[in-house]
Design a protein around this motif. Structure first.
Motif, mmCIF file in Angstrom:
data_model
loop_
_atom_site.group_PDB
_atom_site.id
_atom_site.type_symbol
_atom_site.label_atom_id
_atom_site.label_comp_id
_atom_site.label_asym_id
_atom_site.label_seq_id
_atom_site.Cartn_x
_atom_site.Cartn_y
_atom_site.Cartn_z
ATOM 1 N N VAL A 119 61.437 9.904 47.473
ATOM 2 C CA VAL A 119 61.318 11.127 48.281
ATOM 3 C C VAL A 119 59.849 11.484 48.434
ATOM 4 N N LYS A 120 59.123 11.373 47.337
ATOM 5 C CA LYS A 120 57.690 11.670 47.353
ATOM 6 C C LYS A 120 56.960 10.749 48.345
ATOM 7 N N PHE A 122 58.378 8.687 50.875
ATOM 8 C CA PHE A 122 58.887 8.488 52.227
ATOM 9 C C PHE A 122 59.552 9.713 52.837
ATOM 10 N N GLY A 123 59.669 10.810 52.099
ATOM 11 C CA GLY A 123 60.369 11.971 52.650
ATOM 12 C C GLY A 123 61.863 11.758 52.610
ATOM 13 N N VAL A 124 62.626 12.746 53.061
ATOM 14 C CA VAL A 124 64.082 12.620 52.977
ATOM 15 C C VAL A 124 64.725 12.231 54.299
ATOM 16 N N SER A 125 64.000 12.331 55.400
ATOM 17 C CA SER A 125 64.620 12.020 56.695
ATOM 18 C C SER A 125 64.997 10.555 56.777
ATOM 19 N N GLY A 126 64.243 9.717 56.073
ATOM 20 C CA GLY A 126 64.544 8.298 56.099
ATOM 21 C C GLY A 126 64.038 7.661 57.381
ATOM 22 N N ALA A 127 64.408 6.424 57.571
ATOM 23 C CA ALA A 127 63.963 5.702 58.744
ATOM 24 C C ALA A 127 65.108 4.862 59.262
ATOM 25 N N SER A 128 64.947 4.371 60.472
ATOM 26 C CA SER A 128 65.993 3.620 61.126
ATOM 27 C C SER A 128 65.710 2.128 60.989
ATOM 28 N N PRO A 221 71.060 5.841 58.099
ATOM 29 C CA PRO A 221 69.612 5.969 57.955
ATOM 30 C C PRO A 221 69.197 5.512 56.558
ATOM 31 N N ARG B 43 63.587 18.894 53.326
ATOM 32 C CA ARG B 43 62.193 18.764 52.939
ATOM 33 C C ARG B 43 61.269 18.501 54.126
ATOM 34 N N ASP B 44 61.656 17.573 54.996
ATOM 35 C CA ASP B 44 60.746 17.161 56.058
ATOM 36 C C ASP B 44 60.671 18.160 57.203
ATOM 37 N N LYS B 238 73.369 8.297 65.332
ATOM 38 C CA LYS B 238 73.204 6.870 65.112
ATOM 39 C C LYS B 238 74.533 6.143 65.349
ATOM 40 N N ALA B 264 62.624 10.069 62.752
ATOM 41 C CA ALA B 264 63.276 9.196 61.777
ATOM 42 C C ALA B 264 64.257 8.235 62.455
ATOM 43 N N MET B 265 64.978 8.735 63.457
ATOM 44 C CA MET B 265 66.002 7.891 64.093
ATOM 45 C C MET B 265 65.402 6.900 65.073
#
Lengths: 295, 407
Positions: A119-120, A122-128, A221, B43-44, B238, B264-265
């Motif tokens: 989390v620190k 990459f954040g929580v939104s994540g990536a695709s 995600p 958070r983001d 998604k 993000a998406m």
């Protein structure tokens, strides 16, 4: 169109198929948990975090090293599996033979550290993660549009699950494993390197989680919390199947996916709880689980 | 009514001037608390980035207002109402904090503002969505800055209706926020001559949306609307893209979607999506200049919630400076009488129910071909004037509004 309980047959078939896809993930993850519990007697709470690591390994490999999906499918489990072996060798071994609670707390702590660290970073939104070109698009089955990638997930997961089952139940290596579970001291006396066997087993269980993570990456995600959300359901699956039962984990995983799929049609609000309802009922009537041996 | 307001504010102002004669900045420091989800789902959207925006505001003020130092506190509310409320209680009781900002998850906000009201401090809410914050839960002690569910549902649903999307199917998160959103959307759709064919309420949070997407496809509706937020929206979008929802002729409408979600998406999945936002970094020179400064410090482009923290704090500090006081009533009144004109809003005004009314923007997510950079994500389709975007006071259940109306 034929109606079943007021639901068109096509819709029902579609939902069952989707349930099977989710079930494939449950089966892969609960299989790893069952193997680890079977031999190490460790309730591996880090399993969700390791599943997440598998997905991230694929994502980072793609972004920074140009590792494509197919290579990641092999490499990511290897890398994460190696990390798992290091965890077993340096951490879990120290508490071998202690109460279950120690293993549970240690792995739970590990999971929190891994997830917090990601989390620190990459954040929580994540990536695709992009769907591999070969599996883009899909087929129209008449009653639903099935994305090619999801069909692949079911096939890949089932093949790996049954290969694992075959290895453990039908091969010599598997017989060592099962014997090690029954009586490690005697195995040691026969000259089998039980500590190595344990390290490899934990590594394999972890690699299964990472494999599931790579499979999941193009669908969900890739985010640090992706494992935490899934883990509790997977534990319920393992409990229903019977702790430590290989076939139990696979069959129950698929079955719970189907039951969840049906719930989503008839009463979607309960979709996230139905697995636990089944767990309660199973525990009431068969405390050792559907496939577990009564102690 | 107008006359009454004028006299009321005149009385208020004169009483404030009387008060202002005394030494007014408590403890000789202006103390600001930043409460947000710093580690979880939201958070983001605000989180550490919102704290950075707050620090920028303080630095732009030179770290002090007329020699009174600005002191910051911050804490993670973990999206838990009890944690949030306890933190705020500690701040106001022990640290004598004057103003609390950030404030993201609606459930946390509703718990925190109660504490703020009891202690007679001020809360400037930037992250939260629920329009209930300035409706049934309004108080003289908090201001809702950036956006709310009413404005988002209203803006997006009207635009989609105008574009010809008449039959709707809703994917609703099964908790208070989702239900409220569903009601808001249904109302707009029916009033606009459209029809809601059905909805499915999914558990919160959900990872697998394939089943619900399939049901939405089966409904034959022209528009599939997402009455959910955060990771749920991301997952739903998604999945919809994988199951070819848009290819089969259905339109997607996201209700609570943030810049970080789209980022993000990726555009491949989200292209063409219409949504309503309170602010976007790439609108004019002023927004770009501020966003660039933020980006240089923090490494990502600001969301509307983060920009809102900056704007709200600047407006607050300006009011403190103008009145020479950090007394809640004094500052609140000054904030209300001064229009907000900054990089965030033009001609924004704070209503008696605590709603900061400003223009909203209908945007569309760009296609990968249109986008010129990592953060080049939206094109602005139209501006929704503030008084049309937010719930009119005539429909308000806020106790503060009723008082005025009855008199």
């Amino acid at each position: 169109m034929t109606l079943i309980f007021g639901i068109p047959l096509g819709v029902l078939l579609g939902q069952l198929l989707l349930g099977l896809i989710n079930g494939a993930f449950y089966a892969l993850l609960s299989l790893g948990l069952a193997i680890i519990f079977g031999l190490l007697r460790i309730i591996n709470f880090a399993h969700g975090a390791l599943y997440m690591l598998g997905a991230f390994a694929a994502l980072l490999g793609l972004q920074h090293l140009g590792v494509n999906y197919w290579m990641a499918l092999v490499l990511s489990p290897l890398v994460v599996g190696a990390l798992g072996m290091a965890i077993e060798r340096h951490l879990l071994r120290r508490i071998a033979g202690e109460d279950h609670l120690y293993g549970l707390l240690l792995t739970f702590g590990l999971a929190l550290i891994l997830e917090g660290g990601f989390v620190k970073l990459f954040g929580v939104s994540g990536a695709s993660y992009p769907t591999p070109d070969l599996l883009k698009g899909g087929v129209n089955l008449g009653f639903m549009f099935l994305p090619g990638y999801r069909a692949w997930v079911v096939v890949a997961a089932l093949v790996v699950c049954f290969a694992t089952w075959f290895m453990i139940e039908r091969t010599r290596l598997g017989s060592y494993l099962r014997a090690g579970t029954e009586n490690p001291k005697l195995m040691q006396a026969f000259g089998i390197n039980v500590p190595l066997l344990i390290t490899l087993t934990y590594g394999y269980g972890v690699a299964l989680a990472a494999f599931a993570g790579v499979l999941a990456a193009p669908i969900y995600p890739v985010s640090p919390t992706m494992g935490a959300n899934l883990l509790i359901v997977v534990f319920a699956v393992v409990v229903i199947g019977g702790m430590g039962s290989i076939m139990g984990a696979i069959v129950t995983g698929l079955a719970m996916g189907l039951i969840e799929g049906l719930t989503k049609v008839f009463y979607p609000q309960a979709a996230s709880t139905v697995v636990f309802l089944v767990m309660v009922i199973v525990l009431l009537f068969r405390p050792a689980g559907l496939f577990g041996k009564e102690a | 009514m107008k006359l009454f307001q004028k006299t009321a504010s005149a009385i208020l102002v004169s009483s404030l001037i009387a008060g202002a004669a005394q030494a007014q900045v408590s403890d000789d420091e202006i103390r600001i608390g930043y409460l947000a989800d710093m580690s979880g789902t939201y958070r983001d959207l605000a989180g550490p980035g919102g704290l950075e925006a707050l620090k920028m505001a303080v630095e732009d003020f030179g770290g002090s207002v007329d020699g009174k130092k600005i002191v910051l506190f911050n804490a993670d509310d973990l999206n838990k109402p009890d944690v949030g409320a306890n933190t705020v209680r500690q701040w106001v009781d022990e640290k004598n904090v004057d103003m609390v900002t950030g404030l993201v998850a609606s459930s946390v906000v509703l718990a925190a503002v109660k504490v703020v009201e009891q202690a007679d401090k001020l809360a400037l809410i930037s992250g939260a969505a629920s329009s209930g914050i300035t409706n049934e839960y309004c108080s003289p002690n908090h201001i809702h800055w950036t956006y709310d569910t009413y404005a988002l549902a209203n803006g997006t649903a009207k635009a989609v209706l105008a574009g010809g999307g008449k039959s709707w199917y809703l994917l609703t998160a099964d908790y208070a926020f989702g239900h409220a959103m569903e009601a808001d959307i249904s109302k707009v759709v029916k009033e606009g001559g459209g029809e809601v064919l059905g909805s499915v309420r999914h558990p919160f949070p959900s990872t697998d949306f394939s089943s619900y997407v399939l049901q939405a496809q089966g409904s034959g509706a022209q528009v599939v609307a997402l009455a959910n937020a955060g990771a749920d929206t991301v997952n739903a979008l998604k999945t919809a893209s994988q199951f070819g929802v848009t290819q089969s002729g259905q339109q997607l409408a996201g209700m609570v979607v943030f810049l970080n979600d789209i980022h993000a998406m990726g555009l491949e999945v989200t292209q063409g999506l219409k949504l309503t936002t309170g602010w976007y970094w790439d609108m004019n020179d002023e927004t770009r200049a501020w966003a660039k400064r933020y980006h240089a410090r923090f490494g990502s482009m600001p969301t509307m919630a983060q920009a809102g923290v900056y704007s709200a704090t600047m407006h607050y500090l300006n009011a403190v400076k103008a009145t020479g006081s950090d007394d809640t009533k004094t500052v609140r009144a000054k904030m209300a009488e001064t229009p907000i004109n900054d990089m965030f809003a033009k001609g924004g005004k704070i209503r008696e129910d605590g709603r900061m009314v400003h223009d909203m923007y209908l945007v569309q997510v760009k296609t990968p071909a249109e986008s010129k950079g990592e953060w080049d994500l939206y094109k602005v389709l139209s501006t929704i004037p503030g008084d049309q975007a937010y719930r009119p006071l005539a429909d308000s259940q806020c106790k503060l509004v009723n008082k005025v109306a009855k008199n």
